[in-house]
Design a protein around this motif. Structure first.
Motif: not given
Length: 87
Positions: A2-15, A62-68
């Motif tokens: 949260r930054k004041g009234s703003e909301m930042t979505t934090r994303i875990l990327v697995i690729e 955010l997940l890559d479903l075809q990880l080696p």
């Protein structure tokens, strides 16, 4: 985050594809309300990240479903408690 009234979505990327991961990061970084919290390139690293309790710092995965060498979506998804709907 949260930054004041703003909301930042934090994303875990697995690729595992570095080029595609770079494209994803650039696309996410263009959005003011999105942030790549962590970029992971293999299932083993993802499991270590999840087991370290760092996942609580992420709002979305955010997940890559075809990880080696992966067992499909079972190992990483069960560890993270993620349910993926596929069509």
């Amino acid at each position: 985050t949260r930054k004041g009234s703003e909301m930042t979505t934090r994303i875990l990327v697995i690729e595992d594809d570095e080029d595609f991961a770079s494209v994803l990061r650039r696309a996410i970084d263009k959005e003011t309300d999105l942030k790549v919290a962590q970029l992971i390139n293999c299932e083993q690293e993802a499991i270590q990240f999840i087991n370290s309790k760092e996942l609580s710092n992420c709002d979305c995965v955010l997940l890559d479903l075809q990880l080696p060498y992966s067992k499909g979506d079972k190992t990483t998804n069960q560890s993270a408690g993620i349910r993926i709907l596929q069509t």
